[in-house]
Design an enzyme around this catalytic site. Structure first.
Site, PDB file in Angstrom:
ATOM      1  CG  ASP A  67     -42.782  -9.110 -47.386  1.00 27.08           C
ATOM      2  OD1 ASP A  67     -43.980  -9.345 -47.172  1.00 27.08           O
ATOM      3  OD2 ASP A  67     -41.982  -8.778 -46.493  1.00 27.08           O
ATOM      4  CD  GLU A 101     -42.797  -6.719 -41.263  1.00 29.54           C
ATOM      5  OE1 GLU A 101     -42.226  -7.772 -40.945  1.00 29.54           O
ATOM      6  OE2 GLU A 101     -43.943  -6.680 -41.743  1.00 29.54           O
TER       7      GLU A 101
END
Length: 501
Positions: free
Chosen positions: A41, A222
């Protein structure tokens, strides 16, 4: 130590060069990848003093997931990136456990609301991240930097937000001027819930409201973000809540979004009859917007992780690096008969750093047209009228027996990206796939822009109304491009290809 003969040195040098340029080297040229090891990420994306900062999930010790820390890169133009040393490393705790630095964000505390900086200092950077203790806890912690993210100090009273949960993560913080407070969006991933908190000092957080249990709940939630976004052709803005979660196709990953209003406490979505996805490809995930952008950016800007957890650990990029990032995309909202919808465009202006390799106008295609260009790093724009053609197919990264096919079915008005014959597809049973999305013609035309970069394809249709992002791993590297029409004639209005030089 014996001397090595000059001829042997030359041979070793030649072998080394060949190894560096072997066909299976899929490293992109204008998409950022870390020089080595695993990434996932993007984190802490923020602008300060002429630099765009990209922090990211990083394993300093290998090319598989683990030891999560924040890697760091900076850019002056969102195109060329300089890799800096690890910003926030994993650290040991007194009880023998380790705290990993999971995903989060960064803000510029220009008014020193945190009190971390000297009086009058306006360039303090604060990182808000999930502190992860394996199997025990996830909570939100902060660190601060007075030297533009080069060195950091963790707050000595961390964590600043702890619900006593094992899964509670990915804080994203914005400044909310109407109340002169910071707003944090964070998720309870297993419960499909986003929470909103407020703080005056980045240290003490008060729960405002919750949103969730709707949209795509096929995968955990998320990497949330709440962003004010302009509506094209108006003076209006709306709020967009993005959540990384499941995909239209079962068990893959994607990002969904909700459009609505935020009053400083509660997010209220517009009515939507379908799940809205940011990108219809398999390999765009965990994108978050930049904070503190200069006024020259009229629209928010985001970067996403290019990979999918289904096969992320197995992509065939060798032992050196694994995973990469999209180009920067600006995004806005567009009014449609179904409500407001996201529109996104790559900011990258490759034309300024490239030369035009090909320009074709008003060419009729009936059968197969061999585009007079070969390559695996290019920026292609195509506007085409299907006319009598039932199916029009653009094949890229084409060699004998393999190609990635971008196909348009005029009857169903469906655009697809087919990587089933794209090269290496058998390294994981879930990799080979076809993505499909509805894309109506406009004035009888389809317009696409394709950013191709060794192993990454970012496809934007109808000026960014739809996007598809995919890994592909060609094996033969002839780099041919063909365009075919089936069932009748089609007309290329314009076709241009730019290449890096």
């Amino acid at each position: 130590m014996k001397k090595i003969a000059p001829c042997l040195l030359f041979l070793l040098f030649s072998v080394a060069c060949f190894a560096q340029n072997k066909p299976q080297d899929y490293r992109p040229q204008y998409h950022y990848t870390a020089p080595k090891n695993w990434v996932n990420d993007p984190n802490g994306m923020v602008y300060l003093d002429g630099e765009y900062h990209l922090f990211y999930q990083y394993n300093p010790f290998g090319n598989v997931w683990g030891h999560m820390s924040w890697g760091h890169a900076v850019s002056k133009d969102l195109q060329k990136w300089e890799t800096l040393p690890v910003a926030l490393p994993e650290f040991d705790n007194a009880d023998g456990t380790q705290t990993m630095i999971f995903s989060g964000c960064a803000v510029i505390d220009s008014m020193n609301t945190s009190g971390f900086f000297e009086k009058g200092f306006t360039k303090g950077m604060v990182a808000i991240f999930t502190s992860h203790i394996e199997g025990k806890a996830q909570h939100q912690s902060i660190a601060y930097s007075a030297d533009k993210g080069r060195t950091w100090k963790r707050y000595d009273k961390n964590p600043v937000l702890d619900l006593g949960m094992k899964d509670f993560r990915d804080p994203n913080v914005i400044w909310y001027p109407e109340k002169q407070v910071w707003i944090m969006t964070v998720v309870k991933p297993l419960e499909y819930i986003a929470q909103f908190y407020e703080s005056k000092d980045l240290k003490n957080w008060t729960l405002l409201s919750e949103f969730g249990k709707q949209g795509d709940m096929t995968k955990i939630w998320e990497c949330p973000s709440l962003t004010k976004v302009p509506v094209e052709g108006t003076n209006e803005t709306k709020w967009v809540l993005m959540i990384s979660s499941g995909h239209r196709q079962k068990n893959y990953l994607a990002m969904q979004y909700f459009v609505g209003d935020f009053d400083g406490k509660t997010f209220t979505p517009q009515k939507q009859n379908e799940i809205l996805y940011v990108d219809e490809g398999k390999d765009f995930y965990a994108a978050i917007p930049f904070n503190n952008l200069p006024k020259s950016h009229a629209k928010p800007v985001m970067i996403g992780w290019i990979n999918d957890w289904e096969y992320a650990r197995e992509i065939p990029t060798g032992d050196t690096w694994r995973g990469g990032f999209s180009v920067a995309r600006e995004f806005s909202l567009k009014k449609t008969t179904d409500g407001l919808r996201l529109v996104q465009q790559p900011i990258i202006q490759l034309k300024s750093a490239q030369k035009e390799a090909l320009s074709v106008k008003n060419k009729v295609v009936n059968g197969t047209y061999e585009v007079p260009f070969k390559g695996e790093v290019f920026d292609l724009t195509l506007e085409i009228q299907p006319q009598q053609a039932k199916i029009v197919t653009l094949n890229v990264f084409q060699s004998q027996g393999e190609a990635t096919a971008i196909r348009y079915d005029a009857n169903t008005q469906e655009l697809s990206l087919d990587r089933t014959r794209s090269g290496q597809v058998n390294f994981h049973p879930r990799f080979s796939s076809v993505e499909r999305v509805k894309v109506p013609l406009k004035d009888g035309k389809l317009k696409i822009r394709l950013l191709a970069d060794k192993s990454i394809l970012e496809l934007f249709a109808q000026d960014g109304e739809q996007a598809l992002t995919e890994w592909v791993f060609p094996t033969k590297h002839e780099g041919r491009i063909t365009l075919t029409s089936e069932g009748g004639k089609a007309k290329i209005t314009t076709l241009s290809v730019y290449t890096v030089h």
